[in-house]
Design a protein around this motif. Sequence first.
Motif, PDB file in Angstrom:
ATOM      1  N   HIS A 160      57.944  31.667 110.823  1.00 49.02           N
ATOM      2  CA  HIS A 160      58.456  31.015 109.617  1.00 49.02           C
ATOM      3  C   HIS A 160      58.185  29.507 109.622  1.00 49.02           C
ATOM      4  O   HIS A 160      57.896  28.919 108.580  1.00 49.02           O
ATOM      5  CB  HIS A 160      59.947  31.319 109.433  1.00 49.02           C
ATOM      6  CG  HIS A 160      60.179  32.712 108.938  1.00 49.02           C
ATOM      7  ND1 HIS A 160      60.101  33.044 107.608  1.00 49.02           N
ATOM      8  CD2 HIS A 160      60.437  33.860 109.594  1.00 49.02           C
ATOM      9  CE1 HIS A 160      60.310  34.339 107.469  1.00 49.02           C
ATOM     10  NE2 HIS A 160      60.515  34.868 108.661  1.00 49.02           N
ATOM     11  N   VAL A 161      58.290  28.897 110.799  1.00 47.00           N
ATOM     12  CA  VAL A 161      57.955  27.467 110.892  1.00 47.00           C
ATOM     13  C   VAL A 161      56.457  27.279 110.582  1.00 47.00           C
ATOM     14  O   VAL A 161      56.070  26.334 109.889  1.00 47.00           O
ATOM     15  CB  VAL A 161      58.311  26.902 112.296  1.00 47.00           C
ATOM     16  CG1 VAL A 161      57.792  25.471 112.454  1.00 47.00           C
ATOM     17  CG2 VAL A 161      59.823  26.924 112.512  1.00 47.00           C
ATOM     18  N   GLY A 162      55.636  28.227 111.071  1.00 51.55           N
ATOM     19  CA  GLY A 162      54.190  28.171 110.804  1.00 51.55           C
ATOM     20  C   GLY A 162      53.885  28.222 109.310  1.00 51.55           C
ATOM     21  O   GLY A 162      53.108  27.400 108.795  1.00 51.55           O
ATOM     22  N   TRP A 163      54.535  29.178 108.595  1.00 52.03           N
ATOM     23  CA  TRP A 163      54.345  29.228 107.122  1.00 52.03           C
ATOM     24  C   TRP A 163      54.762  27.885 106.519  1.00 52.03           C
ATOM     25  O   TRP A 163      54.098  27.342 105.646  1.00 52.03           O
ATOM     26  CB  TRP A 163      55.205  30.307 106.468  1.00 52.03           C
ATOM     27  CG  TRP A 163      54.932  31.729 106.823  1.00 52.03           C
ATOM     28  CD1 TRP A 163      55.881  32.678 107.117  1.00 52.03           C
ATOM     29  CD2 TRP A 163      53.669  32.412 106.885  1.00 52.03           C
ATOM     30  NE1 TRP A 163      55.285  33.884 107.385  1.00 52.03           N
ATOM     31  CE2 TRP A 163      53.932  33.746 107.245  1.00 52.03           C
ATOM     32  CE3 TRP A 163      52.346  32.014 106.695  1.00 52.03           C
ATOM     33  CZ2 TRP A 163      52.925  34.683 107.409  1.00 52.03           C
ATOM     34  CZ3 TRP A 163      51.331  32.939 106.862  1.00 52.03           C
ATOM     35  CH2 TRP A 163      51.633  34.251 107.208  1.00 52.03           C
ATOM     36  N   GLY A 164      55.891  27.384 106.981  1.00 54.95           N
ATOM     37  CA  GLY A 164      56.438  26.132 106.445  1.00 54.95           C
ATOM     38  C   GLY A 164      55.475  24.980 106.643  1.00 54.95           C
ATOM     39  O   GLY A 164      55.303  24.140 105.759  1.00 54.95           O
ATOM     40  N   MET A 165      54.815  24.946 107.827  1.00 55.27           N
ATOM     41  CA  MET A 165      53.883  23.836 108.099  1.00 55.27           C
ATOM     42  C   MET A 165      52.695  23.875 107.148  1.00 55.27           C
ATOM     43  O   MET A 165      52.174  22.821 106.745  1.00 55.27           O
ATOM     44  CB  MET A 165      53.429  23.874 109.562  1.00 55.27           C
ATOM     45  CG  MET A 165      54.535  23.432 110.508  1.00 55.27           C
ATOM     46  SD  MET A 165      54.074  23.541 112.245  1.00 55.27           S
ATOM     47  CE  MET A 165      53.137  22.023 112.454  1.00 55.27           C
TER      48      MET A 165
ATOM     49  N   GLY B 144      52.844  25.016 104.062  1.00 55.79           N
ATOM     50  CA  GLY B 144      53.415  24.490 102.811  1.00 55.79           C
ATOM     51  C   GLY B 144      53.567  22.977 102.880  1.00 55.79           C
ATOM     52  O   GLY B 144      53.313  22.266 101.898  1.00 55.79           O
ATOM     53  N   LEU B 145      53.959  22.498 104.058  1.00 57.89           N
ATOM     54  CA  LEU B 145      54.159  21.058 104.256  1.00 57.89           C
ATOM     55  C   LEU B 145      52.848  20.291 104.026  1.00 57.89           C
ATOM     56  O   LEU B 145      52.830  19.267 103.323  1.00 57.89           O
ATOM     57  CB  LEU B 145      54.689  20.806 105.675  1.00 57.89           C
ATOM     58  CG  LEU B 145      54.776  19.367 106.156  1.00 57.89           C
ATOM     59  CD1 LEU B 145      55.675  18.531 105.253  1.00 57.89           C
ATOM     60  CD2 LEU B 145      55.291  19.303 107.596  1.00 57.89           C
TER      61      LEU B 145
ATOM     62  N   VAL C 298      52.210  20.068 100.294  1.00 58.43           N
ATOM     63  CA  VAL C 298      53.002  19.083  99.533  1.00 58.43           C
ATOM     64  C   VAL C 298      52.668  17.649  99.971  1.00 58.43           C
ATOM     65  O   VAL C 298      52.811  16.716  99.181  1.00 58.43           O
ATOM     66  CB  VAL C 298      54.538  19.321  99.597  1.00 58.43           C
ATOM     67  CG1 VAL C 298      54.930  20.595  98.880  1.00 58.43           C
ATOM     68  CG2 VAL C 298      55.099  19.286 100.989  1.00 58.43           C
ATOM     69  N   MET C 299      52.176  17.486 101.207  1.00 55.98           N
ATOM     70  CA  MET C 299      51.738  16.142 101.624  1.00 55.98           C
ATOM     71  C   MET C 299      50.513  15.706 100.814  1.00 55.98           C
ATOM     72  O   MET C 299      50.430  14.558 100.361  1.00 55.98           O
ATOM     73  CB  MET C 299      51.419  16.132 103.129  1.00 55.98           C
ATOM     74  CG  MET C 299      52.674  16.163 103.997  1.00 55.98           C
ATOM     75  SD  MET C 299      52.314  16.267 105.758  1.00 55.98           S
ATOM     76  CE  MET C 299      51.962  14.556 106.106  1.00 55.98           C
ATOM     77  N   VAL C 300      49.575  16.656 100.643  1.00 56.73           N
ATOM     78  CA  VAL C 300      48.382  16.347  99.832  1.00 56.73           C
ATOM     79  C   VAL C 300      48.804  16.027  98.397  1.00 56.73           C
ATOM     80  O   VAL C 300      48.352  15.042  97.797  1.00 56.73           O
ATOM     81  CB  VAL C 300      47.383  17.534  99.863  1.00 56.73           C
ATOM     82  CG1 VAL C 300      46.265  17.334  98.844  1.00 56.73           C
ATOM     83  CG2 VAL C 300      46.801  17.700 101.269  1.00 56.73           C
ATOM     84  N   ARG C 301      49.703  16.847  97.857  1.00 54.57           N
ATOM     85  CA  ARG C 301      50.160  16.653  96.475  1.00 54.57           C
ATOM     86  C   ARG C 301      50.895  15.309  96.322  1.00 54.57           C
ATOM     87  O   ARG C 301      50.673  14.583  95.356  1.00 54.57           O
ATOM     88  CB  ARG C 301      51.099  17.795  96.059  1.00 54.57           C
ATOM     89  CG  ARG C 301      50.431  19.159  96.051  1.00 54.57           C
ATOM     90  CD  ARG C 301      49.748  19.456  94.746  1.00 54.57           C
ATOM     91  NE  ARG C 301      50.701  19.646  93.671  1.00 54.57           N
ATOM     92  CZ  ARG C 301      50.391  19.534  92.383  1.00 54.57           C
ATOM     93  NH1 ARG C 301      49.163  19.211  92.038  1.00 54.57           N
ATOM     94  NH2 ARG C 301      51.285  19.745  91.448  1.00 54.57           N
TER      95      ARG C 301
ATOM     96  N   GLY D   5      57.699  21.321  93.095  1.00 50.43           N
ATOM     97  CA  GLY D   5      56.957  21.826  94.256  1.00 50.43           C
ATOM     98  C   GLY D   5      57.522  21.265  95.557  1.00 50.43           C
ATOM     99  O   GLY D   5      57.711  21.992  96.531  1.00 50.43           O
ATOM    100  N   LEU D   6      57.806  19.970  95.557  1.00 47.41           N
ATOM    101  CA  LEU D   6      58.359  19.329  96.752  1.00 47.41           C
ATOM    102  C   LEU D   6      59.757  19.881  97.046  1.00 47.41           C
ATOM    103  O   LEU D   6      60.097  20.169  98.193  1.00 47.41           O
ATOM    104  CB  LEU D   6      58.412  17.809  96.549  1.00 47.41           C
ATOM    105  CG  LEU D   6      58.963  16.992  97.720  1.00 47.41           C
ATOM    106  CD1 LEU D   6      58.138  17.189  98.983  1.00 47.41           C
ATOM    107  CD2 LEU D   6      59.026  15.504  97.367  1.00 47.41           C
ATOM    108  N   GLU D   7      60.546  20.046  95.995  1.00 45.78           N
ATOM    109  CA  GLU D   7      61.902  20.598  96.178  1.00 45.78           C
ATOM    110  C   GLU D   7      61.855  22.036  96.698  1.00 45.78           C
ATOM    111  O   GLU D   7      62.690  22.439  97.511  1.00 45.78           O
ATOM    112  CB  GLU D   7      62.652  20.582  94.835  1.00 45.78           C
ATOM    113  CG  GLU D   7      63.612  19.445  94.726  1.00 45.78           C
ATOM    114  CD  GLU D   7      64.582  19.635  93.565  1.00 45.78           C
ATOM    115  OE1 GLU D   7      65.299  18.695  93.290  1.00 45.78           O
ATOM    116  OE2 GLU D   7      64.612  20.725  92.944  1.00 45.78           O
ATOM    117  N   ALA D   8      60.861  22.799  96.220  1.00 43.71           N
ATOM    118  CA  ALA D   8      60.720  24.194  96.674  1.00 43.71           C
ATOM    119  C   ALA D   8      60.419  24.213  98.164  1.00 43.71           C
ATOM    120  O   ALA D   8      61.023  24.974  98.934  1.00 43.71           O
ATOM    121  CB  ALA D   8      59.612  24.896  95.889  1.00 43.71           C
TER     122      ALA D   8
END
Lengths: 95, 197
Positions: free
Chosen positions: B144-149, B151-152, B155-158, B171-174
């Motif tokens: 789950h941390v891997g999926w999160g990273m 996503g992270l 959102v960093m690119v965005r 998107g950031l809040e999600a």
Amino acid sequence: MMSHEKLIDRLWLLLVALTLGGAWIGESAEPGLAVTIIIALTMAFKGRMVVDHFMELKTANRTLRNLMRGFFYVLPAVTVLTSLFGDWLARLTTL
Amino acid sequence: MLQTAVAPLPEPVAGRIPGNKGIWAGILSEMTEFALLFGVYFIARAHYPEAFREGPARLSTLAGTLNTVMMISGSYFVAKSVHAIRQNRQQVSLRWLFLVLLAASGYMVIKAIEFQWNVSHGITGGMNLFFTVYYYLTFTHIVHVGWGMMGLLWVMVRTGSGAYSPADHDGLEAFASYWHATDLAWLVIFPLLYVLH
């Protein structure tokens, strides 16, 4: 009234302090019901703070808030109940 | 001329949904998955109380504690990032996200060291049911941390490209909501596996 940003700054420090306290309990305290209750209450408090203030569900959707808060009522309660009624749970789940 | 303007969706009666509905379907699935695994933990503990009393003492409390600090701090950093974007401070928001990445990477490094430490101390998943549950729960959490990273990074690119504004940063809040949920799962794993003897 404290701003939300200040509140989460302080909560972060408190949650880290509680984590270090939990580690100390795990390393040094004699196992027993009182320690189990303290561990369960700490779990409940930390979870509730993250749900309410980091996730901001305190002021958001009611259903999501109740579901996420419920997680931190049920799991700490089951932690204590398993310590009290483990034999009963083992009998109930024996095939 | 066709009128193409679309009225904004009304706010749900029960209150605002942080991020979007899709991420909450994911978060509630994640919490259900962990609830089932915790159910397995409690049943196994009831059947093998000795193994569960002795197991935590054989694990590295230091690794468990440091990873809890990483998860709590990551959760705090992402909350600060959301605050910054609400104040239209994109660069500050991005800096907080870098700290989230640091905390997440720290978690992964500590986990790798912990698993190596386990192997060198002869700790394997087959030793008894405590260690089986320990590996199941911690591996699931790592995933789950891997999926999160992933996503992270998105959102960093965005955030870096100025895609979020005070009015539009769902998107950031999600992502933030998902990261908090992953923190929450760890806040149960830590006491059950490392602290409770």
